[in-house]
Design a protein around this motif. Structure first.
Motif, PDB file in Angstrom:
ATOM      1  N   GLU A 146       0.812  -1.347  -0.057  1.00  0.00           N
ATOM      2  CA  GLU A 146       0.114  -0.003   0.067  1.00  0.00           C
ATOM      3  C   GLU A 146       0.892   1.305  -0.137  1.00  0.00           C
ATOM      4  O   GLU A 146       1.860   1.342   0.681  1.00  0.00           O
ATOM      5  CB  GLU A 146      -0.950  -0.027   1.251  1.00  0.00           C
ATOM      6  CG  GLU A 146      -2.117  -0.907   1.095  1.00  0.00           C
ATOM      7  CD  GLU A 146      -2.959  -0.752   2.413  1.00  0.00           C
ATOM      8  OE1 GLU A 146      -4.042  -1.386   2.199  1.00  0.00           O
ATOM      9  OE2 GLU A 146      -2.551  -0.156   3.305  1.00  0.00           O
ATOM     10  N   LYS A 147       0.298   2.263  -0.892  1.00  0.00           N
ATOM     11  CA  LYS A 147       1.082   3.445  -0.696  1.00  0.00           C
ATOM     12  C   LYS A 147       0.695   4.297   0.560  1.00  0.00           C
ATOM     13  O   LYS A 147      -0.581   4.078   0.801  1.00  0.00           O
ATOM     14  CB  LYS A 147       0.826   4.318  -1.843  1.00  0.00           C
ATOM     15  CG  LYS A 147       1.337   3.741  -3.414  1.00  0.00           C
ATOM     16  CD  LYS A 147       0.923   4.854  -4.454  1.00  0.00           C
ATOM     17  CE  LYS A 147       1.575   4.257  -5.633  1.00  0.00           C
ATOM     18  NZ  LYS A 147       1.362   5.054  -6.776  1.00  0.00           N
ATOM     19  N   PRO A 148       1.486   5.169   1.355  1.00  0.00           N
ATOM     20  CA  PRO A 148       2.881   5.152   0.984  1.00  0.00           C
ATOM     21  C   PRO A 148       3.757   4.084   1.229  1.00  0.00           C
ATOM     22  O   PRO A 148       3.375   3.296   2.371  1.00  0.00           O
ATOM     23  CB  PRO A 148       3.331   6.429   1.759  1.00  0.00           C
ATOM     24  CG  PRO A 148       2.368   6.368   2.813  1.00  0.00           C
ATOM     25  CD  PRO A 148       1.166   5.877   2.288  1.00  0.00           C
ATOM     26  N   ILE A 149       4.596   3.589   0.629  1.00  0.00           N
ATOM     27  CA  ILE A 149       5.498   2.437   0.803  1.00  0.00           C
ATOM     28  C   ILE A 149       6.513   2.460   1.886  1.00  0.00           C
ATOM     29  O   ILE A 149       7.181   3.568   1.576  1.00  0.00           O
ATOM     30  CB  ILE A 149       6.140   1.857  -0.530  1.00  0.00           C
ATOM     31  CG1 ILE A 149       5.166   1.451  -1.411  1.00  0.00           C
ATOM     32  CG2 ILE A 149       7.037   0.753  -0.176  1.00  0.00           C
ATOM     33  CD1 ILE A 149       5.485   1.391  -2.962  1.00  0.00           C
ATOM     34  N   GLU A 150       6.403   1.658   2.839  1.00  0.00           N
ATOM     35  CA  GLU A 150       7.292   1.794   3.980  1.00  0.00           C
ATOM     36  C   GLU A 150       8.502   0.995   3.436  1.00  0.00           C
ATOM     37  O   GLU A 150       8.475  -0.082   3.009  1.00  0.00           O
ATOM     38  CB  GLU A 150       6.592   1.266   5.263  1.00  0.00           C
ATOM     39  CG  GLU A 150       5.542   1.849   5.844  1.00  0.00           C
ATOM     40  CD  GLU A 150       5.932   3.247   6.192  1.00  0.00           C
ATOM     41  OE1 GLU A 150       7.114   3.515   6.532  1.00  0.00           O
ATOM     42  OE2 GLU A 150       5.054   4.242   6.186  1.00  0.00           O
ATOM     43  N   ASP A 151       9.753   1.518   3.984  1.00  0.00           N
ATOM     44  CA  ASP A 151      10.946   0.729   3.622  1.00  0.00           C
ATOM     45  C   ASP A 151      10.905  -0.601   4.145  1.00  0.00           C
ATOM     46  O   ASP A 151      11.387  -1.767   3.533  1.00  0.00           O
ATOM     47  CB  ASP A 151      12.284   1.458   4.249  1.00  0.00           C
ATOM     48  CG  ASP A 151      12.442   2.842   3.627  1.00  0.00           C
ATOM     49  OD1 ASP A 151      11.676   3.137   2.905  1.00  0.00           O
ATOM     50  OD2 ASP A 151      13.393   3.407   3.797  1.00  0.00           O
ATOM     51  N   GLU A 152      10.598  -0.812   5.191  1.00  0.00           N
ATOM     52  CA  GLU A 152      10.389  -2.243   6.044  1.00  0.00           C
ATOM     53  C   GLU A 152       9.554  -3.305   5.344  1.00  0.00           C
ATOM     54  O   GLU A 152       9.991  -4.354   5.154  1.00  0.00           O
ATOM     55  CB  GLU A 152      10.159  -2.074   7.611  1.00  0.00           C
ATOM     56  CG  GLU A 152      10.106  -3.404   8.211  1.00  0.00           C
ATOM     57  CD  GLU A 152       9.750  -3.120   9.796  1.00  0.00           C
ATOM     58  OE1 GLU A 152       9.600  -4.176  10.323  1.00  0.00           O
ATOM     59  OE2 GLU A 152       9.480  -2.200  10.227  1.00  0.00           O
ATOM     60  N   ASP A 153       8.415  -2.618   4.737  1.00  0.00           N
ATOM     61  CA  ASP A 153       7.426  -3.699   4.114  1.00  0.00           C
ATOM     62  C   ASP A 153       8.086  -4.167   2.605  1.00  0.00           C
ATOM     63  O   ASP A 153       8.041  -5.095   2.113  1.00  0.00           O
ATOM     64  CB  ASP A 153       6.168  -2.692   3.652  1.00  0.00           C
ATOM     65  CG  ASP A 153       5.325  -2.569   4.983  1.00  0.00           C
ATOM     66  OD1 ASP A 153       5.476  -3.495   5.998  1.00  0.00           O
ATOM     67  OD2 ASP A 153       4.717  -1.748   5.096  1.00  0.00           O
ATOM     68  N   LEU A 154       8.783  -3.129   2.083  1.00  0.00           N
ATOM     69  CA  LEU A 154       9.340  -3.239   0.818  1.00  0.00           C
ATOM     70  C   LEU A 154      10.428  -4.154   0.715  1.00  0.00           C
ATOM     71  O   LEU A 154      10.730  -5.184  -0.012  1.00  0.00           O
ATOM     72  CB  LEU A 154      10.053  -2.005   0.140  1.00  0.00           C
ATOM     73  CG  LEU A 154      10.735  -2.259  -1.091  1.00  0.00           C
ATOM     74  CD1 LEU A 154       9.653  -2.763  -2.281  1.00  0.00           C
ATOM     75  CD2 LEU A 154      11.241  -0.856  -2.002  1.00  0.00           C
ATOM     76  N   GLY A 155      11.527  -4.090   1.960  1.00  0.00           N
ATOM     77  CA  GLY A 155      12.467  -4.942   2.249  1.00  0.00           C
ATOM     78  C   GLY A 155      11.857  -6.455   2.217  1.00  0.00           C
ATOM     79  O   GLY A 155      12.359  -7.417   1.891  1.00  0.00           O
ATOM     80  N   SER A 156      10.889  -6.593   3.087  1.00  0.00           N
ATOM     81  CA  SER A 156      10.308  -7.887   3.405  1.00  0.00           C
ATOM     82  C   SER A 156       9.889  -8.775   2.147  1.00  0.00           C
ATOM     83  O   SER A 156      10.024  -9.671   1.804  1.00  0.00           O
ATOM     84  CB  SER A 156       9.238  -7.656   4.604  1.00  0.00           C
ATOM     85  OG  SER A 156       8.640  -9.016   4.688  1.00  0.00           O
TER      86      SER A 156
END
Length: 228
Positions: A117-127
């Motif tokens: 979901e936007k805004p994309i969190e760094d932690e979510d993207l890395g996972s």
């Protein structure tokens, strides 16, 4: 921010496995995602829309796809449909607006691997990248096994393919002989020949090879080739 473990995990998975294709009609989002991906030592390739991506698809290597769902001509769902039509099984991570549950569900139904979901969190993207690259690796290995199995099946005659399909369906020699209008002894001969050609030890392994190659008959019919 993404944890060190997640960033390192995504970096290890990305190393040598493929590119991350970033498809978003918002230039600022593309730039931000590309910057973040570079910090993970991942190679990204941005596209300004679904049409640009699809037009260049034939020249691309397998990778992950970060796909914005709210784009014009075509939108994210349209891109997913086209990937399915072309039998492209790269893991797609759908990017949706906050709370856009229906769109995320529709994307998953069309084969998306996951969504952010936007805004994309760094932690979510890395996972999700770590899991996405693991899935890409798994799918690549499965595709290689399928291609190898199909190459082995290419050595079989039409009669042997027919017998092998019947074996997969659990048919007895007598049933196969009746359906093919041949003797039981001939069926046994075909069994032995296909086992030898496939390089397996028994019919169970031959059936496993057939399933891996996608050779699963929906109907049990005597092919015209058997009349030759």
């Amino acid at each position: 921010m993404a944890s060190r473990a997640q960033i390192e995990g995504a970096r290890v998975q990305a190393d040598g496995l493929g590119t991350i294709y970033v498809i978003d009609d918002d230039g600022e989002v593309r730039t931000a995602l590309s910057f973040l991906l570079r910090s993970m030592n991942a190679h990204s390739w941005p596209f300004a829309g679904g049409r640009d991506f699809l037009d260049g698809l034939d020249g691309l290597s397998p990778g992950l796809v970060l796909l914005d769902m709210r784009m014009p001509d075509p939108d994210g769902l349209g891109v997913l449909r086209e990937l399915r039509r072309r039998n492209i099984d790269w893991p797609v991570i759908a990017i949706t607006g906050h709370g856009d549950v229906k769109l995320a569900v529709n994307a998953m139904k069309l084969g998306a691997f996951d969504f952010l979901e936007k805004p994309i969190e760094d932690e979510d993207l890395g996972s999700v990248l770590e899991r996405g690259f693991a899935e890409l690796c798994r799918r690549r290995a499965a595709r290689e096994r399928m291609d190898a199995a199909r190459s082995r099946l290419d050595t079989l005659t039409a009669r042997e393919i027919f017998v092998l399909k019947a074996i997969v369906e659990g048919k007895a020699n007598k049933e196969i002989a009746s359906a093919a209008d041949i003797s039981v002894r001939t069926v046994e001969m075909h069994r032995q020949n296909l086992i030898k050609k496939l390089g397996v030890r028994n019919t169970a392994e031959a059936a496993a090879c057939a399933v891996e190659a996608g050779l699963v008959a929906s109907e049990y019919e005597r092919p015209a080739e058997l009349d030759d």
